[in-house]
Design a protein around this motif. Sequence first.
Motif, mmCIF file in Angstrom:
data_model
loop_
_atom_site.group_PDB
_atom_site.id
_atom_site.type_symbol
_atom_site.label_atom_id
_atom_site.label_comp_id
_atom_site.label_asym_id
_atom_site.label_seq_id
_atom_site.Cartn_x
_atom_site.Cartn_y
_atom_site.Cartn_z
ATOM 1 N N VAL A 328 27.747 55.606 -8.741
ATOM 2 C CA VAL A 328 28.853 54.765 -8.310
ATOM 3 C C VAL A 328 28.730 54.319 -6.854
ATOM 4 C CG1 VAL A 328 30.358 56.702 -7.655
ATOM 5 C CG2 VAL A 328 31.378 54.541 -8.395
ATOM 6 N N TYR A 329 28.064 55.079 -5.995
ATOM 7 C CA TYR A 329 27.984 54.709 -4.582
ATOM 8 C C TYR A 329 26.674 54.024 -4.213
ATOM 9 C CZ TYR A 329 32.215 57.439 -3.953
ATOM 10 O OH TYR A 329 33.503 57.903 -4.047
ATOM 11 N N LEU A 330 25.785 53.770 -5.174
ATOM 12 C CA LEU A 330 24.542 53.074 -4.872
ATOM 13 C C LEU A 330 24.747 51.557 -4.897
ATOM 14 C CD1 LEU A 330 21.723 55.073 -6.699
ATOM 15 C CD2 LEU A 330 22.664 55.376 -4.413
ATOM 16 N N THR A 331 24.070 50.870 -4.009
ATOM 17 C CA THR A 331 24.179 49.419 -3.892
ATOM 18 C C THR A 331 23.066 48.720 -4.662
ATOM 19 O OG1 THR A 331 22.785 49.323 -1.930
ATOM 20 C CG2 THR A 331 25.137 49.746 -1.584
ATOM 21 N N ALA A 332 23.175 47.405 -4.761
ATOM 22 C CA ALA A 332 22.117 46.614 -5.395
ATOM 23 C C ALA A 332 20.799 46.788 -4.650
ATOM 24 C CB ALA A 332 22.522 45.144 -5.424
ATOM 25 N N GLN A 333 20.869 46.952 -3.335
ATOM 26 C CA GLN A 333 19.653 47.165 -2.551
ATOM 27 C C GLN A 333 19.000 48.501 -2.909
ATOM 28 O OE1 GLN A 333 20.261 47.352 1.700
ATOM 29 N NE2 GLN A 333 18.107 46.900 2.140
ATOM 30 N N PRO A 414 37.064 37.960 2.176
ATOM 31 C CA PRO A 414 37.493 37.293 0.942
ATOM 32 C C PRO A 414 36.760 37.848 -0.283
ATOM 33 C CG PRO A 414 37.083 35.689 2.675
ATOM 34 C CD PRO A 414 36.574 37.011 3.185
ATOM 35 N N GLY A 415 37.535 38.373 -1.230
ATOM 36 C CA GLY A 415 36.945 38.897 -2.460
ATOM 37 C C GLY A 415 36.215 40.206 -2.297
ATOM 38 N N MET A 416 36.359 40.883 -1.148
ATOM 39 C CA MET A 416 35.628 42.112 -0.873
ATOM 40 C C MET A 416 36.598 43.261 -0.613
ATOM 41 S SD MET A 416 32.461 40.823 -0.770
ATOM 42 C CE MET A 416 31.402 41.898 0.187
ATOM 43 N N VAL A 417 36.246 44.446 -1.092
ATOM 44 C CA VAL A 417 37.045 45.634 -0.811
ATOM 45 C C VAL A 417 36.103 46.831 -0.680
ATOM 46 C CG1 VAL A 417 37.458 46.183 -3.254
ATOM 47 C CG2 VAL A 417 39.048 47.000 -1.517
ATOM 48 N N ARG A 418 36.411 47.676 0.314
ATOM 49 C CA ARG A 418 35.612 48.876 0.529
ATOM 50 C C ARG A 418 36.420 50.104 0.139
ATOM 51 N NH1 ARG A 418 33.613 48.583 6.000
ATOM 52 N NH2 ARG A 418 35.650 49.332 6.701
ATOM 53 N N VAL A 419 35.773 51.005 -0.594
ATOM 54 C CA VAL A 419 36.394 52.274 -0.965
ATOM 55 C C VAL A 419 35.612 53.391 -0.275
ATOM 56 C CG1 VAL A 419 37.040 53.839 -2.836
ATOM 57 C CG2 VAL A 419 37.157 51.363 -3.190
ATOM 58 N N SER A 420 36.336 54.219 0.477
ATOM 59 C CA SER A 420 35.735 55.370 1.160
ATOM 60 C C SER A 420 36.370 56.637 0.609
ATOM 61 C CB SER A 420 35.954 55.287 2.673
ATOM 62 O OG SER A 420 35.466 54.067 3.193
ATOM 63 N N ASP A 439 32.355 43.507 -4.493
ATOM 64 C CA ASP A 439 32.494 42.055 -4.434
ATOM 65 C C ASP A 439 33.037 41.574 -5.776
ATOM 66 O OD1 ASP A 439 32.023 39.257 -4.459
ATOM 67 O OD2 ASP A 439 30.280 39.474 -3.142
ATOM 68 N N TYR A 440 34.079 40.738 -5.740
ATOM 69 C CA TYR A 440 34.699 40.276 -6.984
ATOM 70 C C TYR A 440 33.718 39.509 -7.859
ATOM 71 C CZ TYR A 440 34.962 35.278 -5.921
ATOM 72 O OH TYR A 440 34.654 33.964 -5.696
ATOM 73 N N ARG A 441 32.663 38.970 -7.266
ATOM 74 C CA ARG A 441 31.684 38.217 -8.054
ATOM 75 C C ARG A 441 30.853 39.132 -8.948
ATOM 76 N NH1 ARG A 441 29.265 35.071 -2.959
ATOM 77 N NH2 ARG A 441 29.610 37.191 -2.170
ATOM 78 N N GLN A 442 30.863 40.424 -8.666
ATOM 79 C CA GLN A 442 30.150 41.401 -9.486
ATOM 80 C C GLN A 442 31.096 42.365 -10.188
ATOM 81 O OE1 GLN A 442 27.879 43.184 -6.366
ATOM 82 N NE2 GLN A 442 26.132 41.811 -6.615
ATOM 83 N N ARG A 466 41.528 38.867 -6.993
ATOM 84 C CA ARG A 466 40.452 38.707 -7.962
ATOM 85 C C ARG A 466 39.800 40.041 -8.331
ATOM 86 N NH1 ARG A 466 37.642 33.835 -4.696
ATOM 87 N NH2 ARG A 466 38.363 35.204 -3.006
ATOM 88 N N LEU A 467 40.185 41.091 -7.634
ATOM 89 C CA LEU A 467 39.738 42.448 -7.950
ATOM 90 C C LEU A 467 40.938 43.257 -8.420
ATOM 91 C CD1 LEU A 467 37.376 43.259 -4.962
ATOM 92 C CD2 LEU A 467 36.786 43.659 -7.339
ATOM 93 N N THR A 468 40.838 43.854 -9.591
ATOM 94 C CA THR A 468 41.892 44.724 -10.089
ATOM 95 C C THR A 468 41.613 46.153 -9.620
ATOM 96 O OG1 THR A 468 42.259 43.343 -12.034
ATOM 97 C CG2 THR A 468 43.032 45.623 -12.152
ATOM 98 N N VAL A 469 42.596 46.762 -8.949
ATOM 99 C CA VAL A 469 42.433 48.113 -8.428
ATOM 100 C C VAL A 469 43.480 49.012 -9.052
ATOM 101 C CG1 VAL A 469 42.443 49.591 -6.373
ATOM 102 C CG2 VAL A 469 41.507 47.266 -6.241
ATOM 103 N N GLY A 470 43.039 50.096 -9.689
ATOM 104 C CA GLY A 470 43.953 51.064 -10.280
ATOM 105 C C GLY A 470 43.820 52.404 -9.588
ATOM 106 N N ILE A 471 44.949 53.005 -9.190
ATOM 107 C CA ILE A 471 44.970 54.323 -8.553
ATOM 108 C C ILE A 471 45.621 55.298 -9.527
ATOM 109 C CG2 ILE A 471 45.903 55.683 -6.647
ATOM 110 C CD1 ILE A 471 45.804 53.135 -4.945
ATOM 111 N N TYR A 472 44.885 56.308 -9.951
ATOM 112 C CA TYR A 472 45.348 57.283 -10.933
ATOM 113 C C TYR A 472 45.514 58.627 -10.225
ATOM 114 C CZ TYR A 472 43.964 53.791 -14.392
ATOM 115 O OH TYR A 472 43.843 52.640 -15.131
ATOM 116 N N ASP A 473 46.758 59.090 -10.149
ATOM 117 C CA ASP A 473 47.033 60.256 -9.312
ATOM 118 C C ASP A 473 46.454 61.558 -9.867
ATOM 119 O OD1 ASP A 473 48.938 60.173 -11.434
ATOM 120 O OD2 ASP A 473 50.201 61.582 -10.334
#
Length: 536
Positions: A328-333, A414-420, A439-442, A466-473
Motif C-alpha cells: 500500500v505504501y509503494l509508489t509507481a516509481q 488539485p486531485g491529490m491527497v497524502r495519507v501519513s 492522485d485521483y487519476r489513478q 474526485r477522491l472518495t475517502v472513508g474513515i473506519y473507526d
Amino acid sequence: MRLSHFVSPSAAATALGGVLLLASCSAPAAPAGSPPVIGPDSTVRVAAGPQYMRGPIHRFFWGKHYRRVWAVPVEAPVFNLGTAVPGGLKPLQEGGSFQTKNLRLLAPNGVQYVLRSVDKDATKALPEGMRDGVIGRLMKDQTSVINPYGAYIVAPLAAAAGVYHTNPRLVYVGDDPALGEFRQSFANALYLFEERPEGDQRAVSSFGRSAKVESSRKVFTNLVYNPRHRVDARWYLRARLFDMWLGDWSRREDQWRWAGFPAAGGATVYRAIPRDRDHAFFKFDDGLLTHIIGWVKSNYQSFHQKIRLADVEGLNRAARPLDKSLLVYLTAQDFQQVADSMQRSLSDQVIRNALAVWPKEVYAEAGAEFDKNLRGRRDQFGAVAARFYELLAQEIEIPGTDQPERFIIEPTGPGMVRVSHFSLHAGRPDSLVGQRTFDYRQTRSIKVFGLGGNDVFELRGLPDHRLTVGIYDGAGQDIVELKSVAGQADRPTNVVVYDSGDGNTISVAKPVKVESYVPAATEFDAAGWLLRHRLF
C-alpha cells in the motif's frame, strides 16, 4: 543443514536447480503402474506420470498440456531416510494441500525437511463418492497442466532475481521400512525433497540465513497487533513480480513463509519466502474445452511467451488481499525500479543455465519452449509492473493495528491527497509507519481502517471531491477531527466518517459526512483483518 551438506561437491553443483543426476547405470524403466526395480546402484529410471498420456480425441478437447513430459522416464536417486542426512531422518506427520501429498521429516539436529509428491491429486477436494466418477477422473487428468519438473528451474532463477527460495531435489522413495506408519501411503513414488522453511534457518542462504522463519498466520498476527513489526515491501514486490513471470497464479497466504530479521527498537522486518510452486508454468488453454474454461476463469492463465496485460488482475486474484495490505505504501516509481532490476538480473544466460539443470529427456521435450517463453515474459517486466500498480492503486485500503495510531489526511494539490500513518508512543515522538500521496487519476477511493486501539484521524483540509475517502473507526475510542477549513466550507468533498458508536469523539465541518454503521468483522480489529486474509 543445507542440502549440499549430504551430497558430494560435484553433485551439489548439479543439484542447484533441484535435480540430482547420478552418472552410474540405472535400473530399467518399470511398466506403468509398477514400482521400478531398485538395483544396487541406488538410482532408478521412472516416469512421473505415464497415465496422463491420452489419445488424440481426448487431447483435442482436454489439452496436450505437459503430458509428454509426465510420460518421459528420467533418472532419480533412491531416497534413503537413514542416510539422507547425518543421523538419518524421522517421519513426523503427513500433510499437504488438496493436491500435493507431503511428509514432514526431522533430522537429529532439529532441522525439518519435507517430501512433496511430484504427482498430484486434486480429487481430494471432492466428496469421497465423486472421486472415482467422471468429474473425479477429469480432475485427476488435469494434473497434466503442471510441469512436474518446473520446480527445479525455479531455484536458480530465483537466486538470480534476488528472491528467496527452497532447494528441491528429485528423489525416488522406494518401499523403505523407515517410513514406518507412512510406508503404505508414500512408498514407490517420485518426490521433491527440500528444506522446510520454518524456525531457525541460519544455515540456509536461500532463506536469508534468518534465525526465525515463520508462517503467514504468525507474521500477520504480529503485523496487525503491533506496528513495530513490518514487511519489507519492495522485497515482497520482487517476489510477486517473479510469480507473474513464472505464471504462478496460486499465491494465497499459505503459500508463503517469512524470514524475520531484527531491527532497531525491538522491531522485526520480514522478508517473503515463496513456497509450493505447483502452479508455476501452468499450461491449460491448449484444448477446446479447457480454452473455453480459461476465458471464464481468468486466473487459469497459461505460461505463454507473453503475459496478457488485460488479465494481470486474474493472474493475481489469489494474492490480492496480501498485495493490497503489503504494497500500500509503494509508489509507481518503486514498482518500476524493482521491475527494471529484475529484468537486468535475468539475462539470457541465466535462463539457459537454469534450464540446463533439467534431465536431458525433459529438456528435449520442453527446453526450447521454456527458453522462448521466459525470455519473452522477462521483456515485459516493466509493462506488467505498471499494470499491476494501476490495478492496486484504484482502490486503496490502509490498515492500522490494535495499538494507538495517528492517521493524517491532507490535500497536497488539485486531485491529490497524502495519507501519513504514525504509531503513537507515550512520552516520545510518534514514529512514521508509512506515507503515500494519491492522485485521483489513478485512485478512486481510499479507505483507512483504524482497527483496535484509541486512534486519531486528522483531516488537514478537505480532499478533492474526485477522491472518495472513508474513515473506519474500528474498535477503541477514537478521535476524528477536521483542521484548517477556512474558506473551504462550501467546497465539495467525498469524505465519510463511519462511526460505530463506541465512544468516539468526532469534530468535523459540515462538508464531511458522518454515518453510523455496524462494522463488518473484517474491518473492526486485528482479528478481523486476519479473517480478511483467511488466517484467523
